[in-house]
Write a protein that holds these residues in place. Sequence first.
Motif, short mmCIF file in Angstrom:
data_model
loop_
_atom_site.label_atom_id
_atom_site.label_comp_id
_atom_site.label_asym_id
_atom_site.label_seq_id
_atom_site.Cartn_x
_atom_site.Cartn_y
_atom_site.Cartn_z
N ARG A 133 54.13 36.71 44.70
CA ARG A 133 53.47 36.93 43.42
C ARG A 133 53.18 38.41 43.19
O ARG A 133 53.38 38.93 42.09
CB ARG A 133 52.16 36.13 43.36
CG ARG A 133 52.37 34.62 43.33
CD ARG A 133 51.06 33.87 43.43
NE ARG A 133 51.29 32.44 43.61
CZ ARG A 133 50.35 31.57 43.93
NH1 ARG A 133 49.10 31.99 44.10
NH2 ARG A 133 50.62 30.28 44.08
N THR A 134 52.70 39.10 44.22
CA THR A 134 52.43 40.53 44.09
C THR A 134 53.72 41.31 43.89
O THR A 134 53.77 42.25 43.10
CB THR A 134 51.67 41.04 45.32
OG1 THR A 134 50.51 40.23 45.55
CG2 THR A 134 51.23 42.48 45.14
N GLU A 145 56.44 40.20 42.43
CA GLU A 145 56.89 39.96 41.05
C GLU A 145 55.99 40.66 40.04
O GLU A 145 56.46 41.10 38.98
CB GLU A 145 56.93 38.46 40.78
CG GLU A 145 58.03 37.74 41.55
CD GLU A 145 57.95 36.23 41.40
OE1 GLU A 145 56.97 35.75 40.77
OE2 GLU A 145 58.85 35.53 41.91
N LEU A 146 54.71 40.77 40.35
CA LEU A 146 53.78 41.44 39.44
C LEU A 146 54.13 42.92 39.29
O LEU A 146 54.11 43.48 38.19
CB LEU A 146 52.35 41.28 39.95
CG LEU A 146 51.22 41.71 39.02
CD1 LEU A 146 51.23 40.89 37.74
CD2 LEU A 146 49.87 41.55 39.72
N ASP A 175 43.00 30.20 30.36
CA ASP A 175 42.08 31.27 30.75
C ASP A 175 41.21 31.76 29.60
O ASP A 175 40.63 32.84 29.68
CB ASP A 175 42.88 32.45 31.32
CG ASP A 175 43.87 33.01 30.30
OD1 ASP A 175 44.04 32.38 29.24
OD2 ASP A 175 44.45 34.06 30.58
N ASN A 181 51.60 44.16 32.48
CA ASN A 181 51.54 44.36 33.93
C ASN A 181 52.68 45.25 34.44
O ASN A 181 53.01 45.20 35.62
CB ASN A 181 51.59 43.00 34.65
CG ASN A 181 50.45 42.10 34.23
OD1 ASN A 181 49.32 42.55 34.11
ND2 ASN A 181 50.75 40.83 33.99
N GLU A 207 45.75 29.92 41.16
CA GLU A 207 46.87 30.85 40.99
C GLU A 207 46.40 32.24 41.42
O GLU A 207 46.04 33.08 40.59
CB GLU A 207 47.33 30.86 39.53
CG GLU A 207 48.71 31.46 39.31
CD GLU A 207 49.84 30.55 39.76
OE1 GLU A 207 50.96 31.06 39.90
OE2 GLU A 207 49.61 29.35 39.97
N SER A 237 47.21 36.10 39.77
CA SER A 237 47.58 36.12 38.35
C SER A 237 46.63 37.03 37.58
O SER A 237 45.41 36.86 37.66
CB SER A 237 47.51 34.70 37.78
OG SER A 237 47.64 34.72 36.38
N PRO A 238 47.15 38.01 36.83
CA PRO A 238 46.27 38.93 36.10
C PRO A 238 45.43 38.24 35.04
O PRO A 238 44.39 38.78 34.63
CB PRO A 238 47.26 39.92 35.44
CG PRO A 238 48.54 39.74 36.17
CD PRO A 238 48.56 38.33 36.66
N ASP A 239 45.85 37.05 34.60
CA ASP A 239 45.12 36.33 33.56
C ASP A 239 44.24 35.21 34.12
O ASP A 239 43.57 34.52 33.37
CB ASP A 239 46.11 35.72 32.55
CG ASP A 239 46.99 36.77 31.89
OD1 ASP A 239 46.45 37.85 31.57
OD2 ASP A 239 48.18 36.52 31.73
N GLY A 240 44.25 35.03 35.44
CA GLY A 240 43.47 33.96 36.05
C GLY A 240 42.14 34.46 36.58
O GLY A 240 41.82 35.65 36.53
N LYS A 283 42.14 37.36 40.43
CA LYS A 283 43.17 38.38 40.19
C LYS A 283 43.63 39.07 41.46
O LYS A 283 44.68 39.70 41.47
CB LYS A 283 42.63 39.43 39.20
CG LYS A 283 42.31 38.89 37.82
CD LYS A 283 41.74 40.00 36.94
CE LYS A 283 41.50 39.52 35.52
NZ LYS A 283 40.48 38.47 35.43
#
Length: 676
Positions: free
Chosen positions: A134-135, A137-138, A240, A312, A531, A534-537, A540
Amino acid sequence: MGTETSSVDISEPLLVNSNGNEEKEEYLREEVPEWKEQITIRGLVVSAVLGSLFCIITHKLNLTVGIIPSLNVAAGLLGFFFVKTWTGFLTKIGFFTKPFTKQENTVIQTCVVACYGLAFSGGFGSSLIAMDQRTYELIGPDYPGNRAEDVKNPGLGWMMGFMFVVSFLGLFSLVPLRKVMVLDYKLTYPSGTATAMLINSFHTKTGAELAGNQVRQLGKYLSISFVWSCFKWFFSGIGDSCGFDNFPSFGLTLFRNTFYFDFSPTYVGCGLICPHLVNCSVLLGAIISWGFLWPFISEHAGDWYPADLGSNDFKGLYGYKVFISIALILGDGIYNLVKIIIITIREMWRASSKQTTLPVVTEVNDDESSQLQSVEKMRDEVFLKDRIPTWFAASGYVGLAAISIATIPMIFPPLKWYLVLGSYILAPALAFCNSYGTGLTDWSLASTYGKIGLFIIAAAVGQNGGVIAGVAACAVMMSIVSTAADLMQDFKTGYLTFSSAKSMFVSQLIGTAMGCVIAPLTFWMFWTAFEIGSPDGPYKAPYAVIFREMAILGVEGFAELPKYCMEMCGGFFAAALIINLVRDVTPKKFSQYIPIPMAMAVPFYIGAYFAVDMFVGTVILFVWEKLNRKDAEDYAGAVASGLICGDGIWTIPSAILSIMRIEPPICMYFGPSASS
C-alpha cells in the motif's frame, strides 16, 4: 517512554512526603519481599491484560497521529486498580489473598511498559509498514527509487520472529551500567520518578484515599469514553465522510482545510497528558501548514508543479507536505541528538572530576536529615542486593546478537549479516547515549537514532535493496536504544519503590516476551480490520510514507522533488535548528512559550483536526488548573487515562465488527445544503 515529548522537572526529594516523620519511619519499618515474591501470577495476568490494552492504544495513536504520550503513570494506576479490585472481590467472598505491595505494583508497571513499548519501537506504525504494498502504491510505481522489488507485506509469523530476535538485545546492552546510571550519576528519569511517586503514594496510609479517588475517576471517564465511542460508531456509516468524526465545527471553509473538532476522547486525553507547550506547538504547526502554507502553494499549481496531479502524488502538493515534515523532524532530532551528546559528555566529565577531589565529611545531627539518609541507604542496599552478573549480561548480548545476525538476513535479504553486525557493535554506545539523555531530560531520541541508521544503511546498500535494508535497520536500531532507555527508566522506578533490580530485569524480560506476541497480534487486528495507510481512511499511518521516502532519499537523492521544495525543506530544517537554539539560550520564563519543532511537524502531513482535539484537552486542563490546581494535579492523569483507555477498548469490538463485515447502520453527513 518511546516517544519524544518535552521534559518534565521532577526531583527526588519530592518522593518523601512532607507529612512529617511518620511517613519516613514507615519507609524504614517496611519489610521488602524477596525478588521472587515481587513477581506474582496475578501480577503477570494483569500485566498481559493491560499490555494488550496499551498495545492497542499505542497502535491506534501510531497509525493516526504518531504522537504517543508517556503511559508509565497510567500503567501504574491501572495496575493498582486491577489488583485492588481483584483482591477486594476475593476477600469479600471469603478467600485469603496475599497483600498487594508496592513492589508487585512496580513489577506490573514494568511488564506493561516493556510490552506496549514494542508497539512503538518495533516499527509497526513506521518502518515495518513502510515496506508494504500500500505504501509502495501510494508513493507511486513511477517514482524514481520506488521499486516493486522493495515490498514486504506484514505477516504475523515473520513479525513475531523479528520481534523475538531484536527486542531483547537492548535489555542486555546496559545492565552492567545500572549502578552507574541510577546511583553514581543519580539521573532523574522524570517519567520513572513520577511513576514511583504515584506507586509510593498508593501504598501509604496518607495516599490510600487519593488512590481510591483516582481509580474512581479513571473508571468513570473510561466508561464515558467507551459509551461515547460506541455511540459515534452508529452514525459513522460507510466511507470516510460520515459521523461526528467529520463535523464542520468551524464552518465548511475551515473544514476543507482539516480544521474541525472530531470529538475524539483519545486526542482530548492526550491533550490532558501532554504539556501545554506540546499541544500549542501542534496547533501552531497546523495553523502554519494548513492555514497558510498549503493554500499558498496550491495557488501556484500549474507553475511549481503540474495542476492535474492526484492528491497523493509526490511531484505535487503531497511532496511538499511529506518532505517539509521530514525536514522539521530531522532538524529537531539532529539538534537534540547533538545537545544530548554534549550534555552527556559534560556531565560525565563533571562526575569524574568530582571523584578526583578529596571527600568532605560533614557531621549531620539533624534527625530529619539522618532519616532521609537512612531511607536512601536502604534504597541503595535493596537495589544492589540481588546482583545481575556482568558475564550473564555480556554473554546474553553476544548470544542474542549471533542469533539475530543469522536470522535477520533471512527475513530481510538486502540487510546483509555484516551490516547487522556493524549495527550491534555500535548499538550499546547509542543505547547508552539515549538512556543517559532520557535520564537527564525525559526525552527519548530512539526514532532519531533509527533515522540515522536508515540513511546510512540505505546509502551503503544502494539501489539494489537499499530501501528495504534501510527501513529494516531503522527498526533494529530503534528497538535496541528504546528498550535500553525503558529498562533504565524502570530501574529508577524500582530503586525508588524498594524493588529488587533482579525483579525489574526479569519482569522486563517477561514483559518483552509478552510484547513480542501481543504487539504483532494487536497490530494484525488493525491490519485485517481496517484499510491501514489509506490517505482517506481513519488510519493513515503517516510515518509509513515518511520512512519509505527517507530510505528512497538515502538511495536516490533529491532530484525529483517539485519546484522550490528543496529550498523550503532547507528553510524549515534551519528553522528547527534556530528555534531549538533560541529555546536553549533564552531564560526559562520566556523559553516556555517557544514552540517545539518536532510537535509542529506532525500536522504538516496528516491534518489539523487532531491538533484541535489536543488543544481542547489543554484548554480544559488550563482552566482546571486555574480553578483548582491541586485537583488538576491529582486527577488530570486519571481522567486522561480513562478517556484514552475507553476509546482504546472500543477499538476491539469495532475491529471485530469490521472483520465480520458489519457496517454502521446510519450515515450522518454534514455538508453544504443543496442551495449552496
